[in-house]
Design an enzyme around this catalytic site. Structure first.
Site, PDB file in Angstrom:
ATOM      1  N   ASP A  32       0.821  -1.217   0.000  1.00  0.00           N
ATOM      2  CA  ASP A  32       0.000   0.000   0.000  1.00  0.00           C
ATOM      3  C   ASP A  32       0.855   1.268   0.000  1.00  0.00           C
ATOM      4  O   ASP A  32       0.604   2.196   0.803  1.00  0.00           O
ATOM      5  CB  ASP A  32      -0.923   0.009   1.236  1.00  0.00           C
ATOM      6  CG  ASP A  32      -1.653  -1.313   1.434  1.00  0.00           C
ATOM      7  OD1 ASP A  32      -2.027  -1.922   0.420  1.00  0.00           O
ATOM      8  OD2 ASP A  32      -1.840  -1.720   2.585  1.00  0.00           O
ATOM      9  N   GLU A 207     -10.847  -1.426  -4.160  1.00  0.00           N
ATOM     10  CA  GLU A 207     -10.255  -0.708  -3.020  1.00  0.00           C
ATOM     11  C   GLU A 207      -9.066   0.118  -3.499  1.00  0.00           C
ATOM     12  O   GLU A 207      -8.765   0.172  -4.691  1.00  0.00           O
ATOM     13  CB  GLU A 207      -9.802  -1.710  -1.956  1.00  0.00           C
ATOM     14  CG  GLU A 207      -8.784  -2.723  -2.472  1.00  0.00           C
ATOM     15  CD  GLU A 207      -8.568  -3.889  -1.516  1.00  0.00           C
ATOM     16  OE1 GLU A 207      -9.274  -3.999  -0.507  1.00  0.00           O
ATOM     17  OE2 GLU A 207      -7.672  -4.701  -1.810  1.00  0.00           O
TER      18      GLU A 207
HETATM   19  O1  FUB Z   1      -2.696  -3.897   3.446  1.00  0.00           O
HETATM   20  C1  FUB Z   1      -4.036  -4.154   3.820  1.00  0.00           C
HETATM   21  C2  FUB Z   1      -4.981  -4.090   2.655  1.00  0.00           C
HETATM   22  O2  FUB Z   1      -4.526  -4.845   1.535  1.00  0.00           O
HETATM   23  C3  FUB Z   1      -5.233  -2.715   2.089  1.00  0.00           C
HETATM   24  O3  FUB Z   1      -6.127  -1.992   2.863  1.00  0.00           O
HETATM   25  C4  FUB Z   1      -5.779  -3.036   0.743  1.00  0.00           C
HETATM   26  O4  FUB Z   1      -5.752  -1.974  -0.171  1.00  0.00           O
HETATM   27  C5  FUB Z   1      -4.902  -4.200   0.323  1.00  0.00           C
HETATM   28  O5  FUB Z   1      -3.766  -3.748  -0.321  1.00  0.00           O
END
Ligand code: FUB
Length: 318
Positions: A32, A207
């Protein structure tokens, strides 16, 4: 001749320009990545970092002038400094997916506290006078997940964007469960919400929203697919404003023959005007089932068409 600050700056520009195509990939373990150029230096704020890309209880920052040698800027915020997280007794809470913004000399670190159950996921914000901190939490969650009228909302993956044209600041968030994007206009203090902005849902959104602006075009990019599957990929949409309406433009980053599961990312413009994408992919290089192992940060070149499109991005190794 005399050594002037602009000479150091020019050298920094040259190094970063040269490095645009030559980052040593993978850069380091982590996920991320939120990247920014700060004084001709690239900074990356990831989930985790060297040593683990998952269940993080702290955030660190890393910086580099040549994209090959990275300096740790230390721990910038720890979970035990965020009083409101609490303890639901069932599961530990983790810090994920930081998003950093700056305004009027202050630095703002937005972050997710997960997982979603049994306590709903939450987004917090901490404030500092410098990018490396120390960050002080604002004292309360900014956004809380849970059931909403239009389906479950998971309060993760905050992205704060200060519109260079209007000066307004926006917070983008949402993902995984419910896979829904929500957008708020931030208050002038950057630690409160002024109002929620209704937006249309971009196609294939899962996401990890990111917003950047280039030549008057606003690019909303995001992860699509399942975070631990080879179908994890990056898609994008464009608009004439930071809040849409979006024109879906397709997929730009996906698994290839030797890299798997690219997803959560950010875009950065170097001082020389090149654009880079900073993203995570998995250290597992092939396979069709759920991905296993750690996630790692990588940097690759972005190329735009004259119509404002983004060409498919090639993942490289250093
Ligand atoms: O790192 C945790 C989660 O995995 C993030 O919130 C998402 O975007 C995914 O990358």
């Amino acid at each position: 001749w005399r050594w002037e600050p602009w000479i150091a700056s020019a050298i920094g520009v040259a190094l970063v320009t040269a490095a645009a195509a030559t980052a040593r990939n993978p850069v380091f373990q982590g996920a991320d990545p939120h990247a920014m150029m700060i004084d001709d230096e690239m900074w990356i704020f990831p989930t985790g970092g060297p040593g683990g890309s998952w269940a993080a209880d702290r955030f660190g920052a890393f910086s580099s002038r040549d994209l090959r040698t990275w300096t740790s800027r230390g721990v910038i915020l720890r979970r035990d400094q965020i009083r409101w997280i609490g303890d639901d007794g069932a599961k530990a809470h983790f810090l994920w997916a930081p998003g950093v913004a700056t305004r009027d000399g202050k630095w703002y670190l937005y972050y997710s506290v997960g997982p979603q159950n049994p306590t709903p996921s939450r987004i917090g914000v901490a404030v500092a006078d410098a990018p490396q901190g120390p960050y002080r939490d604002s004292g309360r969650p900014l956004v809380t997940g849970g059931r909403q009228a239009n389906g479950q909302f998971e309060a993760i993956d905050p992205m704060a964007f200060v519109d260079p044209r209007s000066g307004k600041a926006y917070l983008y968030a949402g993902g995984s469960a419910g896979a829904r994007l929500r957008v708020w206009e931030l208050g002038r203090d950057m630690v409160s919400l002024a109002r929620e902005v209704p937006v249309d849902q971009p196609p294939n959104f899962t996401e990890g929203a990111f917003m950047h602006e280039r030549d008057g075009v606003y690019y909303l990019s995001y992860s699509h697919g399942h975070w631990d599957r080879p179908d994890y990929s990056v898609h994008y949409a464009t608009a004439r404003s930071p809040i849409g309406p979006w024109r879906y433009r397709g997929e730009i980053l996906k698994s290839d023959a030797s890299h798997q599961g690219p997803g959560h990312h950010s875009f950065v413009r170097t001082p020389a005007g090149d654009w880079l994408i900073i993203y995570h992919r998995w250290d597992q290089r092939s396979g069709t089932g759920p991905l296993k192992g750690e996630r790692q940060v990588a940097i690759d070149r972005v190329r735009y068409g004259t119509d404002g499109s983004i060409a498919p991005i090639a993942m490289t190794d250093g």
